[in-house]
Design an enzyme around this catalytic site. Structure first.
Site, PDB file in Angstrom:
ATOM      1  N   HIS A 238       0.814  -1.218   0.000  1.00 40.89           N
ATOM      2  CA  HIS A 238       0.000   0.000   0.000  1.00 40.89           C
ATOM      3  C   HIS A 238       0.849   1.269   0.000  1.00 40.89           C
ATOM      4  O   HIS A 238       1.903   1.341   0.612  1.00 40.89           O
ATOM      5  CB  HIS A 238      -0.943   0.012   1.217  1.00 40.89           C
ATOM      6  CG  HIS A 238      -0.223   0.003   2.537  1.00 40.89           C
ATOM      7  ND1 HIS A 238       0.249   1.147   3.135  1.00 40.89           N
ATOM      8  CD2 HIS A 238       0.090  -1.007   3.368  1.00 40.89           C
ATOM      9  CE1 HIS A 238       0.821   0.847   4.278  1.00 40.89           C
ATOM     10  NE2 HIS A 238       0.750  -0.460   4.438  1.00 40.89           N
ATOM     11  N   ASN A 239       0.380   2.249  -0.744  1.00 42.83           N
ATOM     12  CA  ASN A 239       0.981   3.585  -0.811  1.00 42.83           C
ATOM     13  C   ASN A 239       2.377   3.614  -1.413  1.00 42.83           C
ATOM     14  O   ASN A 239       3.092   4.610  -1.287  1.00 42.83           O
ATOM     15  CB  ASN A 239       1.004   4.265   0.566  1.00 42.83           C
ATOM     16  CG  ASN A 239      -0.374   4.665   1.035  1.00 42.83           C
ATOM     17  OD1 ASN A 239      -1.034   3.906   1.765  1.00 42.83           O
ATOM     18  ND2 ASN A 239      -0.831   5.829   0.626  1.00 42.83           N
TER      19      ASN A 239
END
Length: 344
Positions: A238-239
């Site tokens: 994620h991210n």
């Protein structure tokens, strides 16, 4: 196709007969009469003399003996790629339209020439650009947006709110937009799931291999930059943000919130800890374990990863440890002997 025609197409100089008829392409060891092969890696130079290929593409400065016709070029790897296209038999393009077994939401918007394969599911609010092909058993999640000229092979899953640019290729079994690995530890030691409310953005001309997983952002966006190529079995958490025209080789893994620059190479099984930065043009070697930021244009190897020059010294030192151990044992024995003599 005559060899002279091929040479003209790739800008090669023929050394031998240009009248040879080429029917296929093959590796140096596998090739037989009628095949065209190539040499890009000097490691296989000896095979040029023994190959059964009718002709071999070699670098312009090739100076070793050969038993077949040669095509001399500036870049033999690139030239062979161009030749392979001449002999590649493409799978017939699927017809535009929706297969009778596909389930397409009424609110979905499909551009001209879109092809939706058997047993696909296209959820509410999805937008798919013109000439995009979604092959069998794909799932395109709620309000996802896909550009034009894309190709999704069977069993691709695109989770909700994912954005995909133009001319993107995604291979079998890849999952884009799955939840990030985020949990909050409770007072009793249990872990409570943290909602992953962000999304994934894939820019133009990206190619993603088979069984890749790209997690949605906890908040904001996980982003894959324009022209980036991702090999099979890569995990992107994620991210993570990846710049343009980078390469992620098989089984590489990038932990959450790390930033990868443009034209970066992550070799096979490289692993990156979270919240790191890898600068533009850097190379991370195979199986490297990256624990801290990597400067632009640096080349790191090892685990923990360090500059390749430093790492080579460490490896060389490690190789000498057995000899050093024996030397220390002999010195200790000598010291013990001298101490014993002194105490008499």
């Amino acid at each position: 196709m005559k060899l002279s025609e091929i040479a003209e197409r790739i800008g090669a100089t023929v050394e031998g007969s240009g009248e040879l008829e080429i029917i296929s392409v093959a590796g140096l060891q596998e090739a037989s009469s009628g095949d065209l092969s190539f040499l890009a890696n000097p490691k296989y130079a000896a095979q040029v003399a023994s190959t059964r290929a009718s002709a071999v593409i070699v670098p312009a400065d090739w100076d070793r003996p050969a038993t077949c016709t040669l095509l001399r070029v500036k870049n033999s790897d690139q030239a062979f790629a161009e030749v392979a296209e001449l002999f590649y038999e493409p799978v017939p393009a699927p017809a535009a339209g929706i297969h009778p077994t596909a389930v397409v939401a009424e609110s979905a918007t499909l551009g001209d020439g879109v092809s939706i394969g058997a047993h696909c599911v296209i959820e509410e609010g999805v937008v798919i650009g013109e000439q995009t092909v979604i092959q069998a058993n794909c799932v395109i999640g709620y309000k996802s947006v896909i550009g034009s000229g894309c190709l999704f092979y069977p069993l691709v899953s695109l989770r909700e709110f994912t954005t995909v640019g133009n001319r993107v290729i995604i291979h079998n079994g890849t999952v884009v937009g799955s939840d990030g690995f985020g949990y909050a530890v409770q007072e009793d030691g249990s872990r409570k799931k943290i909602p992953q409310i962000g999304k994934v953005v894939i820019e133009d001309d990206v190619e993603i291999g088979a069984n890749v997983t790209i997690d949605r952002a906890r908040f904001g966006k996980t982003r894959i930059g324009k022209g980036t190529k991702i090999d099979n079995l890569v995990q992107i958490a994620h991210n993570v943000v990846i710049g343009e025209h980078s390469v992620m080789c098989g089984q590489a893994g990038i932990s959450g919130s790390s930033t990868i620059g443009s034209r970066v190479i992550l070799a096979g099984q490289a692993g990156l800890a979270g919240h790191l930065s890898v600068g533009d043009g850097a190379i991370v070697g195979a199986q490297a374990g990256v624990m801290r930021d990597v400067p632009a244009k640096d080349f790191v190897i090892g685990s923990p990863a360090m500059n390749h020059l430093q790492a080579k010294k460490v490896i060389a030192g490690t190789v000498t440890l057995p000899k050093l151990k024996e030397k220390v044992k002999k010195l200790e024995a000598e010291i013990s002997r001298l101490s014993a003599e002194k105490s008499r």
